[in-house]
Design a protein around this motif. Structure first.
Motif, short mmCIF file in Angstrom:
data_model
loop_
_atom_site.label_atom_id
_atom_site.label_comp_id
_atom_site.label_asym_id
_atom_site.label_seq_id
_atom_site.Cartn_x
_atom_site.Cartn_y
_atom_site.Cartn_z
N LYS A 45 8.30 21.91 2.14
CA LYS A 45 7.09 22.18 0.92
C LYS A 45 7.26 22.91 0.05
O LYS A 45 5.95 23.28 -0.28
N ASP A 108 9.88 8.68 5.56
CA ASP A 108 10.32 9.51 4.70
C ASP A 108 10.99 10.80 5.40
O ASP A 108 11.93 11.30 4.94
N ARG A 133 8.11 3.94 7.17
CA ARG A 133 6.98 4.06 6.32
C ARG A 133 7.21 3.25 5.15
O ARG A 133 8.79 2.84 4.45
#
Ligand code: ATP
Ligand code: MG
Length: 190
Positions: A45, A108, A133
């Motif tokens: 991230k 994911d 997911r």
């Protein structure tokens, strides 16, 4: 012998799907412990989190009170980059040799496994428990030991919850104790 699973994430904030994923994995694979590991600086991230590390840990601790198998670890606190292989090594060192170590993650996250730092060593160290997911498919490298949990299709995400909070609405799918903490600490508001 105990069966222990790591469950990493930013948990920004923790939500009902995280808890449902952990409970489903624990039930189906007879886990004694699920260790939630909030990432300090997640490499995937680009270092961007919204609530501070301490707030994310506290929210996870509040949510994990709902299940005696769940606990929260600060093992990634202060690390410059939170690489799974380092966390796995540290946790493995606290276990008995006969204990089994699992690694829970959503489809994911698993679909990016080949981009992880030293992923083959990660694959050699744990058994992955991969949870479906919505909208995410993945293939399984031959190096990986993996069990699929395809019973859950929960379209809940921390991103949606943050969006909802920042537009002044009350989000669904956040445990009440966590929602109270968010409001008390004025997190995710604009
Ligand atoms: P964000 O939207 O900020 O990325 P998130 O909801 O994806 O948040 P993370 O903290 O990134 O939550 O996820 C931690 C772990 O939980 C990851 O392995 C992720 O795949 C898994 N996970 C999160 N939400 C779900 C869900 N709805 N179904 C299955 N797995 C999930
Ligand atoms: Mg995510």
């Amino acid at each position: 012998m105990s069966r222990v699973a790591l469950f990493g994430g930013t948990f920004d904030p923790i939500h009902d799907a995280h808890l449902a994923v952990a409970a489903a994995a624990a039930g189906q694979f007879h886990l004694d412990r699920v260790i939630f590991v909030p990432a300090a600086h997640p490499p995937h991230k680009a270092g961007v989190t919204h609530a501070s590390y301490d707030h994310r840990v506290h929210m996870a601790e509040l949510a994990c009170q709902s299940d005696p198998r769940f606990e929260v670890s600060r093992i990634e606190e202060g690390t410059a980059r939170s690489y799974s292989i380092d966390t796995i090594r540290k946790v493995r060192a606290t276990l008995a040799p006969e204990d089994e170590l699992f690694f829970i993650l959503g489809a994911d996250a698993f679909s990016e496994i080949r981009t992880w730092y030293r992923w083959r060593e990660v694959a050699a160290s744990v058994i992955f428990l991969v949870v479906s997911r919505p909208g995410h498919i993945y293939d399984v490298p031959h190096e990986v030991r993996l069990e699929r949990l395809d019973s859950l299709e929960l379209s809940i995400s921390s991103s949606d919850i943050r969006r909802c909070l920042s537009s002044g609405k009350t989000p669904a799918h956040v445990p009440q104790c966590v929602l109270n903490y968010i409001y008390e600490n004025c997190l995710y508001s604009v």
